[in-house]
Design a protein around this motif. Structure first.
Motif, PDB file in Angstrom:
ATOM      1  N   LEU A 252      65.137 -56.609 -20.545  1.00 58.04           N
ATOM      2  CA  LEU A 252      65.861 -55.338 -20.641  1.00 58.04           C
ATOM      3  C   LEU A 252      67.244 -55.565 -20.053  1.00 58.04           C
ATOM      4  O   LEU A 252      67.369 -56.051 -18.926  1.00 58.04           O
ATOM      5  N   GLN A 253      68.281 -55.229 -20.831  1.00 59.33           N
ATOM      6  CA  GLN A 253      69.651 -55.420 -20.364  1.00 59.33           C
ATOM      7  C   GLN A 253      70.501 -54.210 -20.698  1.00 59.33           C
ATOM      8  O   GLN A 253      70.443 -53.705 -21.823  1.00 59.33           O
ATOM      9  N   ASN A 254      71.286 -53.768 -19.727  1.00 56.95           N
ATOM     10  CA  ASN A 254      72.283 -52.725 -19.942  1.00 56.95           C
ATOM     11  C   ASN A 254      71.684 -51.457 -20.572  1.00 56.95           C
ATOM     12  O   ASN A 254      72.234 -50.914 -21.526  1.00 56.95           O
ATOM     13  N   CYS A 255      70.553 -51.039 -20.054  1.00 56.81           N
ATOM     14  CA  CYS A 255      69.892 -49.822 -20.544  1.00 56.81           C
ATOM     15  C   CYS A 255      69.973 -48.751 -19.467  1.00 56.81           C
ATOM     16  O   CYS A 255      70.054 -49.049 -18.273  1.00 56.81           O
ATOM     17  N   SER A 256      69.928 -47.483 -19.881  1.00 58.77           N
ATOM     18  CA  SER A 256      69.979 -46.402 -18.912  1.00 58.77           C
ATOM     19  C   SER A 256      69.070 -45.260 -19.333  1.00 58.77           C
ATOM     20  O   SER A 256      68.725 -45.121 -20.508  1.00 58.77           O
ATOM     21  N   ASN A 257      68.714 -44.453 -18.343  1.00 55.42           N
ATOM     22  CA  ASN A 257      67.865 -43.295 -18.594  1.00 55.42           C
ATOM     23  C   ASN A 257      68.407 -42.107 -17.808  1.00 55.42           C
ATOM     24  O   ASN A 257      68.637 -42.192 -16.615  1.00 55.42           O
ATOM     25  N   SER A 258      68.617 -40.992 -18.498  1.00 54.77           N
ATOM     26  CA  SER A 258      68.985 -39.739 -17.850  1.00 54.77           C
ATOM     27  C   SER A 258      68.065 -38.665 -18.415  1.00 54.77           C
ATOM     28  O   SER A 258      68.475 -37.812 -19.200  1.00 54.77           O
TER      29      SER A 258
END
Length: 173
Positions: free
Chosen positions: A160-166
């Motif tokens: 997993l690279q450069n992933c985000s969760n909001s």
């Protein structure tokens, strides 16, 4: 005067095959929710007449909204709405092993509310050689028992690279 009641049909998504072949050279190009659901069905083996492909490659070509307004300003689930449910890509028994590059785009409005489930997120489980990168998950709701997250529920030697969760992520363990 008696007014007849009208039943509103629950909105659904008809999966649509995206452009591309799913290879590293010609990945599927996903630009809308219909194509995202088709890709999930391909990987999970739930498309009628289409062979399961756990190693299919894909890229996003646009921001995608599955459901509008899943969370309120406090990141709580908006009540009184029927949301189209999401089925995570990949399972613990058959993890996703392809490459999914979000190209900096986001996926919003995913809705998963099964308090006894495991392996939950945009991706339920990725395995060796699985790679998820450059994607954000926004305004989504995930409730599960264990092994969950916004982008990926379980990583079994993938990347997993450069992933985000909001989003709102609730584990009932």
């Amino acid at each position: 005067m008696i007014m007849p009641t009208m039943m509103l049909a629950e909105e659904s998504i008809t999966p649509k095959r995206p452009e591309g072949e799913g290879t590293a050279e010609k990945p599927f190009k996903i630009s809308n929710r219909e194509e995202l659901y088709w890709f999930a069905g391909l990987v999970n083996g739930t498309l009628t007449g289409v062979k399961k492909n756990i190693s299919a490659n894909a890229i996003l070509t646009a921001d995608i909204t599955v459901n509008e307004g899943v969370l309120d300003a406090n990141k709580d689930l908006v009540s009184g709405k029927d949301f189209i449910p999401w089925t995570p890509i990949g399972t613990s028994d058959v993890p996703y092993t392809g490459t999914f590059d979000g190209k900096g785009y986001t996926i919003s409005g995913l809705y998963f509310n099964k308090p006894t489930s495991y392996y939950v997120g945009l991706f339920g489980c990725i395995g060796a050689n699985g790679k998820i990168s450059n994607v954000g998950v926004l305004d989504s709701y995930f409730q599960f028992c264990a092994l969950g997250g916004g982008v990926c529920g379980m990583n079994k030697n993938g990347e997993l690279q450069n992933c985000s969760n909001s989003s709102t992520v609730i584990c009932n363990m």
